[in-house]
Design a protein around this motif. Sequence first.
Motif, short mmCIF file in Angstrom:
data_model
loop_
_atom_site.label_atom_id
_atom_site.label_comp_id
_atom_site.label_asym_id
_atom_site.label_seq_id
_atom_site.Cartn_x
_atom_site.Cartn_y
_atom_site.Cartn_z
N LYS A 10 0.83 -1.21 0.00
CA LYS A 10 0.00 0.00 0.00
C LYS A 10 0.86 1.26 0.00
O LYS A 10 0.54 2.23 -0.67
CB LYS A 10 -0.94 -0.01 1.20
N ARG A 11 1.95 1.25 0.76
CA ARG A 11 2.84 2.41 0.79
C ARG A 11 3.46 2.65 -0.58
O ARG A 11 3.50 3.78 -1.07
CB ARG A 11 3.94 2.22 1.84
N ILE A 12 3.93 1.60 -1.22
CA ILE A 12 4.50 1.73 -2.55
C ILE A 12 3.45 2.23 -3.54
O ILE A 12 3.70 3.11 -4.35
CB ILE A 12 5.14 0.40 -3.01
N LEU A 16 3.63 5.62 -5.60
CA LEU A 16 3.55 5.56 -7.06
C LEU A 16 2.49 6.53 -7.57
O LEU A 16 2.74 7.30 -8.51
CB LEU A 16 3.22 4.13 -7.52
N LYS A 17 1.33 6.53 -6.97
CA LYS A 17 0.26 7.41 -7.40
C LYS A 17 0.68 8.88 -7.27
O LYS A 17 0.43 9.69 -8.17
CB LYS A 17 -1.00 7.14 -6.58
N ALA A 39 -2.43 -0.20 -18.03
CA ALA A 39 -3.03 0.70 -17.05
C ALA A 39 -3.69 -0.04 -15.90
O ALA A 39 -3.63 0.41 -14.75
CB ALA A 39 -4.04 1.62 -17.74
N SER A 40 -4.29 -1.19 -16.16
CA SER A 40 -4.96 -1.92 -15.09
C SER A 40 -3.97 -2.48 -14.07
O SER A 40 -4.24 -2.50 -12.87
CB SER A 40 -5.85 -3.04 -15.65
N LYS A 41 -2.81 -2.89 -14.54
CA LYS A 41 -1.78 -3.39 -13.60
C LYS A 41 -1.25 -2.23 -12.76
O LYS A 41 -1.04 -2.38 -11.55
CB LYS A 41 -0.64 -4.06 -14.35
N ILE A 42 -1.04 -1.07 -13.37
CA ILE A 42 -0.59 0.11 -12.61
C ILE A 42 -1.65 0.48 -11.58
O ILE A 42 -1.32 0.77 -10.43
CB ILE A 42 -0.26 1.27 -13.56
N ILE A 45 -1.41 -1.91 -8.67
CA ILE A 45 -0.24 -1.61 -7.83
C ILE A 45 -0.54 -0.38 -6.97
O ILE A 45 -0.28 -0.38 -5.76
CB ILE A 45 1.03 -1.40 -8.69
N GLU A 46 -1.10 0.65 -7.57
CA GLU A 46 -1.42 1.87 -6.82
C GLU A 46 -2.40 1.61 -5.68
O GLU A 46 -2.35 2.27 -4.64
CB GLU A 46 -2.01 2.93 -7.75
#
Length: 81
Positions: A10-12, A16-17, A39-42, A45-46
Amino acid sequence: MVNKYLEIYKRIGFNLKQERKKAKLTQGQLAEKTAKLDASKISDIENGKEDFMFSTLLEIANGLGIDIEKLTKGERTNKTK
């Protein structure tokens, strides 16, 4: 995803966002700057929903033109997002 690492993911994702927005990029635009990501993978991750490899973070950092440390630093300041 292993729950004991959830806060790290969550921190990463939060970092990233923030960095993506600072660069004025959409998730799709960032995906175009990286290899093997969409975009869905990003988005996953966000939002701390994606278990990813270190090389994925390197690719994202490269796409943003930042050091990877900016993605892994500190504690999340807003735990609701």
